[in-house]
Structures are given as C-alpha cells and as structure tokens.
Design a protein around this motif. Structure first.
Motif, PDB file in Angstrom:
ATOM      1  N   HIS A  44     -13.208   6.495  15.777  1.00  0.00           N
ATOM      2  CA  HIS A  44     -11.853   6.159  15.355  1.00  0.00           C
ATOM      3  C   HIS A  44     -11.757   6.128  13.826  1.00  0.00           C
ATOM      4  CE1 HIS A  44     -13.515   2.063  14.883  1.00  0.00           C
ATOM      5  NE2 HIS A  44     -12.485   1.844  14.075  1.00  0.00           N
ATOM      6  N   GLN A  45     -10.574   6.464  13.320  1.00  0.00           N
ATOM      7  CA  GLN A  45     -10.367   6.537  11.875  1.00  0.00           C
ATOM      8  C   GLN A  45     -10.216   5.140  11.292  1.00  0.00           C
ATOM      9  OE1 GLN A  45      -7.724   9.659  10.406  1.00  0.00           O
ATOM     10  NE2 GLN A  45      -6.863   8.216   8.911  1.00  0.00           N
ATOM     11  N   VAL A  46     -10.933   4.873  10.207  1.00  0.00           N
ATOM     12  CA  VAL A  46     -10.877   3.552   9.572  1.00  0.00           C
ATOM     13  C   VAL A  46     -10.251   3.609   8.197  1.00  0.00           C
ATOM     14  CG1 VAL A  46     -12.860   2.674  10.846  1.00  0.00           C
ATOM     15  CG2 VAL A  46     -13.234   3.818   8.663  1.00  0.00           C
ATOM     16  N   ASP A  47     -10.109   4.794   7.609  1.00  0.00           N
ATOM     17  CA  ASP A  47      -9.517   4.892   6.279  1.00  0.00           C
ATOM     18  C   ASP A  47      -9.076   6.322   6.028  1.00  0.00           C
ATOM     19  OD1 ASP A  47      -8.603   4.129   3.807  1.00  0.00           O
ATOM     20  OD2 ASP A  47     -10.570   3.909   2.877  1.00  0.00           O
ATOM     21  N   CYS A  48      -8.118   6.479   5.122  1.00  0.00           N
ATOM     22  CA  CYS A  48      -7.662   7.783   4.675  1.00  0.00           C
ATOM     23  C   CYS A  48      -7.036   7.594   3.303  1.00  0.00           C
ATOM     24  CB  CYS A  48      -6.650   8.375   5.660  1.00  0.00           C
ATOM     25  SG  CYS A  48      -6.100  10.051   5.216  1.00  0.00           S
ATOM     26  N   PHE A  49      -7.494   8.363   2.320  1.00  0.00           N
ATOM     27  CA  PHE A  49      -6.954   8.196   0.975  1.00  0.00           C
ATOM     28  C   PHE A  49      -6.772   9.547   0.300  1.00  0.00           C
ATOM     29  CE2 PHE A  49     -11.567   7.920   0.697  1.00  0.00           C
ATOM     30  CZ  PHE A  49     -11.878   8.743  -0.362  1.00  0.00           C
ATOM     31  N   ARG A  50      -5.813   9.580  -0.604  1.00  0.00           N
ATOM     32  CA  ARG A  50      -5.511  10.804  -1.344  1.00  0.00           C
ATOM     33  C   ARG A  50      -6.535  10.993  -2.453  1.00  0.00           C
ATOM     34  NH1 ARG A  50      -2.022  15.082  -0.170  1.00  0.00           N
ATOM     35  NH2 ARG A  50      -1.136  15.981  -2.063  1.00  0.00           N
TER      36      ARG A  50
END
Length: 304
Positions: free
Chosen positions: A262-268
């Motif tokens: 599962h995804q725990v983070d996403c940043f530009r």
C-alpha cells in the motif's frame, strides 16, 4: 555506489558520477565520455573507498563494447567485447557484476554473455535464453539483470518480451519464468532478504512483487504513472527493506510499504518525468533524476 557517497546517471553520450556530503550541494565529481548513448551501467560489487583498485564501474553503450572505468580518475581500465553470429562487435543492453565481483554478466538479444572480469577482451561464455519449443525460454532482448543479495546463486533477467527469468548463477540453467507484465521489463530487483523479486516494465503502470521461494506468483502490485512511456523508470528499495520508492511520468515519487504494497507517501520531485530513483545504502538520502525528450511540432495548418 556501495558506500553511498556517489550516484551515476545515464546521458546521451556520457556517464556522470556525482559526489555529495551531507549538508552540501550536489556537484559533478567525475564525467566519463562513453562515446555513444549509454544503455546501462553498474558499480563493481566489491567496491570500497578504502581500496582504490576496487573503485570502478562498468557501462555499455550503443555500438560499443562493455567498458570498465576507474571511478576515481575516469580512466578506461578494460573492455569486454561480445560478438554476434557474423563475428561483429555487438553492444550489450544490460550489465551486472556477480556478488563476488569475479564475473560480469551482460544481456543481449536472446542471450547472456558471461565475462571473467580478470580477463578483458572477447573471451566469454554464451548463455542462450531462447530455444525453440523449449518451455521456459525467454525470447527478445535481455533488458535488465540482478543478482540476489542473499542467495548469490540466483540471477534474475528481465526481457523486452514482457517476462522475467530466474537462473541458477552457477550453471545458468533456467529455474523459473515469471509472466505478468504488459510491456517490456525494464528493471528487476531482489528484496534485501532475497525472498521476493520486484519487477517494473515500460508502458505498464504496475510494479509486481513476486514470491520466488515456492509459488512464483504475484503477491501484490503497486501502481505508478508509467503507462504512456517507453522510458526506463527506476525504482529503489531502502536498505531496511521496508519501503520502495518509484518515479513516474507525473513528476512525483511514490513510496510503498512492502509489507502489503500500500502507498504511504507521494511527493512532487520535479516538473517532468522522474526516471531515476535510488536510496543511499548508508545515508538518509534519496536521489532522483528527471527529464524527458520532447519535440516541438508545427501547427497542422503549416504542414506541406
């Protein structure tokens, strides 16, 4: 790099190594002119900053033999030449050092070639990965390679034919064929404990986690923004083995928990495609590279 003090990137005609200190700005410490488009590179597996002889890396470029470079001076140490059936030099698409550093494995069309690092030149062992009517054969170009960090006798080889093969690194006999991608496989990477294999492909928005201990099945998949590109979009696993980070065409870096995907983070991270991602093995750093080749098109009204 094994000590985590350098990173390398592929460019149109050079391979660059950049050195960094914590709290300082990135700067280019070494540039090596490879002569042509760089297909792949790999650091020497036994590299140590305390042993200058071990500080080297291999690269493969279009129309060129595999070259072994000195990571301190940028000088050429050796070259390894693969030949086709017409006895002409053919370029490798992927390269990987064996865990003990004694062998250099290279991927070609329907074959791998194994070079003895201590014997530069044209001496090699050819491993055919495709044989007609043989179950488990891998057609197409061997596009990426990786050895298991724990079980050193396991070698993963991804192919542009959308499948990945697991080989016995002692005999190079095929052990397992993994199929499930919709595009050509561009990266294979074992988990730090060697029990799982992660694969990514071009024009495919799924990263697959395979259980290679017994079933050879996909445990789960992780989504990323790569369905519309032929670029090799990299992903990396942090040293602890808990998280995976991947780039994408949207300029974001997505981070996943490898317990269940599962995804725990996403940043530009950039305004353009993130095609390079790598964790430092010893520093609290994640390095990314970005860029996309774009072409300006004339308005349709101006077409001849």
């Amino acid at each position: 790099m094994p000590l985590g003090t350098a990173a390398a990137e592929n460019q149109s005609n050079i391979t660059a190594a950049s050195y960094v200190a914590v709290g300082s700005q990135w700067r280019s410490g070494l540039q090596v002119h490879a002569g042509e488009t760089v297909y792949d590179y790999c650091w020497f597996s036994g590299m140590s900053a305390t042993d200058p002889v071990s500080c080297c890396f291999a690269s493969t470029s279009r129309g060129q033999p595999i070259k072994l470079w000195d990571a301190c001076t940028g000088g050429l140490r050796a070259s390894y030449r693969g030949y086709d059936d017409a006895d002409e030099v053919t370029a490798a698409i992927s390269v990987a050092f064996s865990p003990d550093g004694s062998k250099l494995v290279a991927g070609y069309n329907r074959a791998m070639r194994v070079f003895d690092v201590s014997r530069p030149g044209r001496d090699y062992r050819r491993i055919n990965t495709y044989k007609k009517r043989q179950e488990g054969s891998i057609p197409g170009i061997i596009s990426c390679l990786a050895f298991s960090p724990v079980h050193h006798d396991l070698l993963a080889a991804g192919s542009y034919s959308c499948c990945t093969g697991i080989f016995d690194a002692r005999t190079y006999e095929p052990l397992l064929l993994l199929e499930g991608h919709t595009g050509g496989v561009t990266q294979v990477l074992f988990s730090p404990d060697g029990n799982f294999l992660y694969t990514g492909a071009r024009r495919d928005d799924q990263l697959h986690c395979w259980d290679i201990r017994a079933t050879g099945q996909v445990l789960y998949s992780m989504k990323r923004a790569t369905v519309d590109t032929n670029q090799r979009i990299a992903f990396s696993i942090e040293p602890s083995g808990r998280h995976l980070a991947t780039g994408g065409c949207d300029g974001n870096v997505a981070v996943y928990d490898l317990v269940d995907g599962h995804q725990v983070d996403c940043f530009r991270a950039a305004a353009d495609t993130i095609n390079g991602v790598d964790f430092s093995p010893c520093l609290n750093l994640l390095v990314t590279a970005s860029g996309h080749r774009r072409y300006s098109l004339m308005p349709t009204g101006q077409w001849a």
